[in-house]
Design an enzyme around this catalytic site. Structure first.
Site, PDB file in Angstrom:
ATOM      1  N   ARG A   1       0.751  -1.125  -0.118  1.00 16.17           N
ATOM      2  CA  ARG A   1       0.112  -0.001   0.233  1.00 16.17           C
ATOM      3  C   ARG A   1       0.826   1.255   0.160  1.00 16.17           C
ATOM      4  O   ARG A   1       0.512   2.220  -0.609  1.00 16.17           O
ATOM      5  CB  ARG A   1      -0.842  -0.156   1.300  1.00 16.17           C
ATOM      6  CG  ARG A   1      -2.159  -1.125   0.936  1.00 16.17           C
ATOM      7  CD  ARG A   1      -3.108  -0.956   2.215  1.00 16.17           C
ATOM      8  NE  ARG A   1      -2.392  -1.460   3.344  1.00 16.17           N
ATOM      9  CZ  ARG A   1      -2.403  -2.776   3.768  1.00 16.17           C
ATOM     10  NH1 ARG A   1      -2.728  -3.582   2.752  1.00 16.17           N
ATOM     11  NH2 ARG A   1      -1.826  -3.157   4.881  1.00 16.17           N
TER      12      ARG A   1
ATOM     13  N   GLU B   1       3.320  -6.468  13.231  1.00 12.60           N
ATOM     14  CA  GLU B   1       2.140  -6.687  14.064  1.00 12.60           C
ATOM     15  C   GLU B   1       1.491  -8.029  14.043  1.00 12.60           C
ATOM     16  O   GLU B   1       1.087  -8.594  14.878  1.00 12.60           O
ATOM     17  CB  GLU B   1       1.040  -5.679  13.727  1.00 12.60           C
ATOM     18  CG  GLU B   1      -0.025  -5.382  14.960  1.00 12.60           C
ATOM     19  CD  GLU B   1      -1.211  -4.476  14.545  1.00 12.60           C
ATOM     20  OE1 GLU B   1      -1.223  -4.017  13.459  1.00 12.60           O
ATOM     21  OE2 GLU B   1      -1.960  -4.185  15.477  1.00 12.60           O
TER      22      GLU B   1
END
Ligand code: AMP
Length: 178
Positions: free
Chosen positions: A66, A103
């Site tokens: 992204r 994460e």
């Protein structure tokens, strides 16, 4: 969310929170509604670029995947080159590689060894700062190629994950901070 910035209230409104994606416990920040709105996408790029003008930056570096969307548009605005930092195994020429923890999960990213000339002034952009592992790894890659990192810009920062702690010594800009 910390200290709401009124300048980006419309961007915040457009970010879609998707619970439990891609796995339970993760609230995914979906930026596709921002991209789908030409006015918001343009504003987002303007804010990411900040006060930099054409001539100030030699290359905008974007992180797979992204980050590419924002970095490529920022490079057009700054009239400079775009350089991709990609996931391992995707770049065809000689690469430097760096591994890091996400994460969720882990990853290895890479940059072409000749992507950036030594001493080039670089703006690093990604969509989101979470634990900071991705951006820290990209910073390591940029050090390997001898880049001068002017700033790291994120559309979104999840400040409760303390990603900035891994990015000390480099100016950071985050448009929306949760
Ligand atoms: P980190 O390395 O932990 O800072 O993770 C940052 C990268 O993971 C960015 O490139 C994001 O695209 C992606 N990412 C991590 N957490 C999220 C989230 N909650 N929502 C959307 N993207 C995320």
């Amino acid at each position: 969310m910390n200290a709401p910035n009124p300048c980006v209230a419309d961007l915040v409104q457009a970010i879609r929170n998707v619970p439990d994606f891609p796995q339970p416990g993760i609230q995914f920040k979906d930026i596709t509604p921002v991209l789908a709105n030409g006015r918001l996408f343009k504003k987002c790029i303007e804010q990411l670029v900040g006060d930099f003008k054409p001539g100030d930056v030699d290359a905008v570096v974007g992180i797979d995947a992204r980050g590419f969307i924002f970095a490529a548009a920022a490079a057009l605005k700054l009239e400079c080159g775009f350089v991709p930092v990609r996931k391992k195994g995707k770049l065809p020429f000689q690469t430097y590689e760096q591994s890091y923890d996400l994460e969720y999960g882990s990853n290895t990213i890479a940059i072409h060894t000749d992507a950036i000339r030594h001493g080039s002034r670089v703006l690093l952009i990604d969509d989101l700062l979470a634990t900071g592992g991705t951006a820290a790894a990209a910073t390591q890659l940029l050090k390997k190629v001898g880049a001068n990192i002017l700033e790291i810009s994120f559309f979104i920062e999840l400040s409760f994950l303390n990603g900035r702690d891994k990015l000390q010594g480099v100016p950071i800009r985050s448009l929306v901070i949760y």
